[in-house]
Design a protein around this motif. Structure first.
Motif, mmCIF file in Angstrom:
data_model
loop_
_atom_site.group_PDB
_atom_site.id
_atom_site.type_symbol
_atom_site.label_atom_id
_atom_site.label_comp_id
_atom_site.label_asym_id
_atom_site.label_seq_id
_atom_site.Cartn_x
_atom_site.Cartn_y
_atom_site.Cartn_z
ATOM 1 N N LEU B 25 0.834 -1.201 0.000
ATOM 2 C CA LEU B 25 0.000 0.000 0.000
ATOM 3 C C LEU B 25 0.874 1.258 0.000
ATOM 4 O O LEU B 25 0.621 2.206 -0.741
ATOM 5 C CB LEU B 25 -0.930 -0.014 1.223
ATOM 6 N N GLN B 92 -8.909 6.403 -1.333
ATOM 7 C CA GLN B 92 -8.454 5.033 -1.093
ATOM 8 C C GLN B 92 -9.009 4.039 -2.114
ATOM 9 O O GLN B 92 -8.314 3.111 -2.512
ATOM 10 C CB GLN B 92 -8.825 4.580 0.325
ATOM 11 N N ALA B 96 -7.024 1.663 -4.504
ATOM 12 C CA ALA B 96 -7.277 0.215 -4.503
ATOM 13 C C ALA B 96 -7.449 -0.298 -5.934
ATOM 14 O O ALA B 96 -6.929 -1.350 -6.302
ATOM 15 C CB ALA B 96 -8.507 -0.109 -3.663
ATOM 16 N N LYS B 101 -6.996 -4.246 -6.795
ATOM 17 C CA LYS B 101 -7.870 -4.880 -5.809
ATOM 18 C C LYS B 101 -9.310 -4.862 -6.340
ATOM 19 O O LYS B 101 -9.720 -3.916 -7.017
ATOM 20 C CB LYS B 101 -7.811 -4.144 -4.466
ATOM 21 N N VAL B 104 -13.238 -4.258 -1.315
ATOM 22 C CA VAL B 104 -12.842 -3.393 -0.199
ATOM 23 C C VAL B 104 -13.627 -3.788 1.045
ATOM 24 O O VAL B 104 -14.778 -4.231 0.966
ATOM 25 C CB VAL B 104 -13.065 -1.884 -0.495
ATOM 26 N N TRP B 175 -9.052 -8.745 7.235
ATOM 27 C CA TRP B 175 -7.986 -8.437 6.270
ATOM 28 C C TRP B 175 -6.896 -9.510 6.314
ATOM 29 O O TRP B 175 -6.380 -9.909 5.268
ATOM 30 C CB TRP B 175 -7.408 -7.045 6.530
ATOM 31 N N HIS B 183 -8.566 -4.564 -0.275
ATOM 32 C CA HIS B 183 -7.986 -3.386 0.375
ATOM 33 C C HIS B 183 -8.864 -3.003 1.565
ATOM 34 O O HIS B 183 -10.087 -3.021 1.468
ATOM 35 C CB HIS B 183 -7.899 -2.203 -0.603
#
Lengths: 263, 394
Positions: B25, B92, B96, B101, B104, B175, B183
């Motif tokens: 990230l 964000q 992502a 990704k 989320v 996560w 993400h």
């Protein structure tokens, strides 16, 4: 004390160690103390004692609930130190504290580890302290001859060598993604992770934990490494049997230890 | 010292399983934050989707009524989805997407961050799952339904105190379970590095605009800027571009709940102590053994036992001050702003309004204060009615 951990791995014919985990104070500190003696008799080589934390972010529901049960009885870090003091009058089995950074940090890292040294606690595991943050704790651990035990995970890849090079005590190899808890199967290539550890540090033993729920999977993990760690499956018995858990836990630990020692 | 430090605070106190994810990230953020194409996309979404820039409104009635400083309200409540949270979610989620990704996850307290994440996930075609304390699901039932409407899956969290801190813990656990395609859209300036920096940068648009807007209408900087603080994202957004301007007072308003001398409070800076939790070193409400304390506030969005590491550092440096505001004061301010300006603020934002009410009369008429209204109060109307003894349910 760090040598006692190494010896615990070497003392068995196949050089593999079985490491059970229990949460201190679940169901009571008296029972935890007895469990230590009985698990030692049943073949445990090292015992991981959890110091409960209000918000254990690396734990699945089983150990989360054990933490809450212990804390709701008002059990504190000092009570646990006192219990270890009693244990040390009767047993010299290597003990490793497993807790969270804040429990140590807020107690005072230096005071906490000095206490560990006085009580011959052999190591600590802080699952929320990765390699990048470890010196804050590891330095004080070294000063007090307490092993700061590092974890590696299935996502660690290129980080494994760096972690293994500086590892103390043993390397805790996290078998699976996610949090602690029993799993029906472990799909990670444990052999490959252990190989990377050994390439970087041939001295350090490597034990596998997370998700091991029975003797067969403990044996299979120990075959690929130097030992197996079992937590949730044991804590489940503490939850189910409460004050009467000593019998069922020792029986289960014997099964697991035998499996690991003949792996 | 490790990465992501604000003085002694911050860092990356997380399980090894997540380390490569936060490193990835950080790399992605460093690659895109100054990328002209990324910046263009971000600005386009800010302006054409989220309704930025938000107004800086001169609250003339309030100014006259209080008889002191000239009061300006930064209207983050006018953003799409009704709060500042969307700024961070746009940033964000865009990041992502760039990282490839497809899913989320997010925690939410009052539901505002969950709604904002679900909104952007819908817009960008991302799968979305939100973790919310069961008590908060009950307190904010409409927001739960809103998230479902937007296509998100909502998981009520029963662990611990079943509020915001437990939602954060559960999202972190999720996560570690599924990282590859996922993400974590952390909702405030907290957690492990790089989150406090990333979230701050996306929220800093608030003070960037305030600066421009106030210079245009007043030709000078404000004497004080005020915002409410839970984790602290709207407050850091409000403060950020004023940090170098020592003459601008920075004031964060914490939720004191029933008072800082009671156990029912969430005023972290005022009642907490140094600790390590949720990935960061900062101030936390905790007992002498480092067990995180249950916190309380009428506001689900401020009901958190910690504060972002940059705030902890601004406090240590004496650059910002953090004042406690009780439930009673916040509710009174909620009603006050509704009547005097026709603006119903979020109960979170009402904490900032309450302190502004106290401070303005002590300031000169030639002085200027800016108060950020971080969100609108529609979500709180039923709860405030109940607080006043009316039997209304949403």
């Amino acid at each position: 004390m760090t040598n006692r951990i190494k010896e615990a791995f070497l003392k068995n014919a196949n050089k593999k160690a079985f490491i059970p985990f229990i949460t201190s104070g679940d169901p009571s500190l008296e029972v935890t103390e007895q469990l230590v003696y009985e698990m030692e008799k049943a073949g445990a080589d090292i015992i991981e004692l959890g110091i409960p934390f209000s918000d254990p972010t690396a734990e699945g529901p089983v150990i989360q609930e054990a933490n809450i049960r212990a804390l709701s009885k008002g059990i504190t870090t000092d009570d646990i130190f006192e219990m270890v003091e009693r244990i040390r009058k009767n047993s010299q089995i290597p003990l490793v504290f497993m807790t969270y950074a804040n429990v140590v940090y807020h107690y005072g890292t230096e005071v906490f580890l000095k206490k560990c040294r006085e009580l011959s606690v052999d190591g600590i595991i802080l699952p929320d302290v990765p390699y990048e943050e470890k010196e804050e704790f590891a330095e004080v651990c070294r000063e007090n001859d307490v092993a700061f035990i590092s974890l590696i995970a299935p996502t660690s890849h290129d980080r494994i060598k760096m972690i293994a090079r500086e590892a103390a005590g043993f390397v805790y190899c996290v078998s699976s993604l996610g949090v602690t808890g029993t799993r029906s199967e472990i799909t990670t290539d444990i052999g490959a992770m252990v190989k990377l550890v050994k390439e970087a540090n041939s001295e350090v033993p490597c034990a596998v934990g997370f998700g091991i729920s029975n003797a067969a999977s403990a044996a299979s993990m120990a075959e690929k490494s130097d030992g197996a760690i079992v937590g949730s499956a044991i804590v489940k018995l503490c939850a189910a049997h409460g004050e009467n858990c000593i019998g069922p836990v020792s029986e289960f630990v014997k099964e697991l230890a035998d499996a690991v020692h003949s792996a | 010292m490790s990465k992501g430090r604000f003085g002694i605070h911050g860092g990356q106190y997380i399980p090894e399983t997540l380390m490569n994810a936060v490193n990835e990230l950080e790399e992605a953020y460093n690659r895109y934050k100054d990328d002209p194409e990324f910046k263009r996309e971000l600005k386009d979404l800010f302006n054409n989707y989220a309704n930025r820039p938000s107004l800086l409104y001169y609250a003339e009635n309030m100014t006259k009524d209080l008889g002191g400083a000239r009061i300006y309200l930064k209207r983050e409540d006018l953003n799409h989805t009704g709060a500042h949270k969307i700024n961070n979610c746009i940033g964000q989620c865009l990041l992502a997407k760039k990282m490839g990704k497809t899913r989320v996850i997010a925690e939410t307290g009052a539901g505002q961050h969950g709604v904002a994440t679900a909104t952007i996930a819908a817009l960008m075609g991302l799968e979305c799952e939100v973790f919310m304390g069961r008590k908060d699901c009950e307190r904010q039932a409409l927001n739960v339904y809103r998230m479902k409407l937007l296509g998100a899956k909502v998981h009520p969290v029963d662990s611990g105190t079943a509020t915001l801190k437990d939602a954060v813990s559960e999202t972190m656990r999720e996560w570690t379970n599924r990282i590859e395609d996922t993400h974590y859209v952390l909702g405030s300036v907290m957690g492990p590095h790089p989150f406090p920096t990333i979230v701050r940068d996306f929220q800093a648009v608030i003070s960037e605009e305030i600066r421009e807007q106030i210079l245009e209408v007043e030709g000078r900087l404000p004497n004080a800027v005020i915002a409410c603080v839970g984790g602290g994202s709207n407050a850091i957004g409000t403060f950020y571009h004023f940090i170098p301007d020592k003459e601008v007072k920075l004031i964060g308003c914490e939720a004191a709940g029933r008072g800082i001398d009671t156990n029912e409070t969430a005023a972290t800076v005022n009642t907490g102590s140094l600790g390590i939790f949720h990935g960061m070193k900062s101030y936390f409400c905790q007992d002498k053994y480092g067990q995180i304390a249950p916190v309380y506030s009428i506001s689900a969005g401020l009901d958190y036992p910690g504060v972002g590491p940059e705030h902890a550092n601004l406090y240590d440096l004496g650059r910002a001050e953090y004042v406690p505001v009780t439930d009673d004061e916040a509710v009174e301010a909620f009603e006050y702003l509704s009547r005097i300006e026709g603006i119903i603020p979020a109960i979170e934002s009402a904490h900032a309004i309450a302190y502004a009410k106290k401070l303005a009369p002590t300031m000169g008429k030639d002085e200027i204060m800016v108060v950020t209204v971080s969100g609108r109060g529609d979500k709180d109307v039923a709860a405030i009615a109940r607080y006043r003894g009316e039997k209304i349910y949403d």
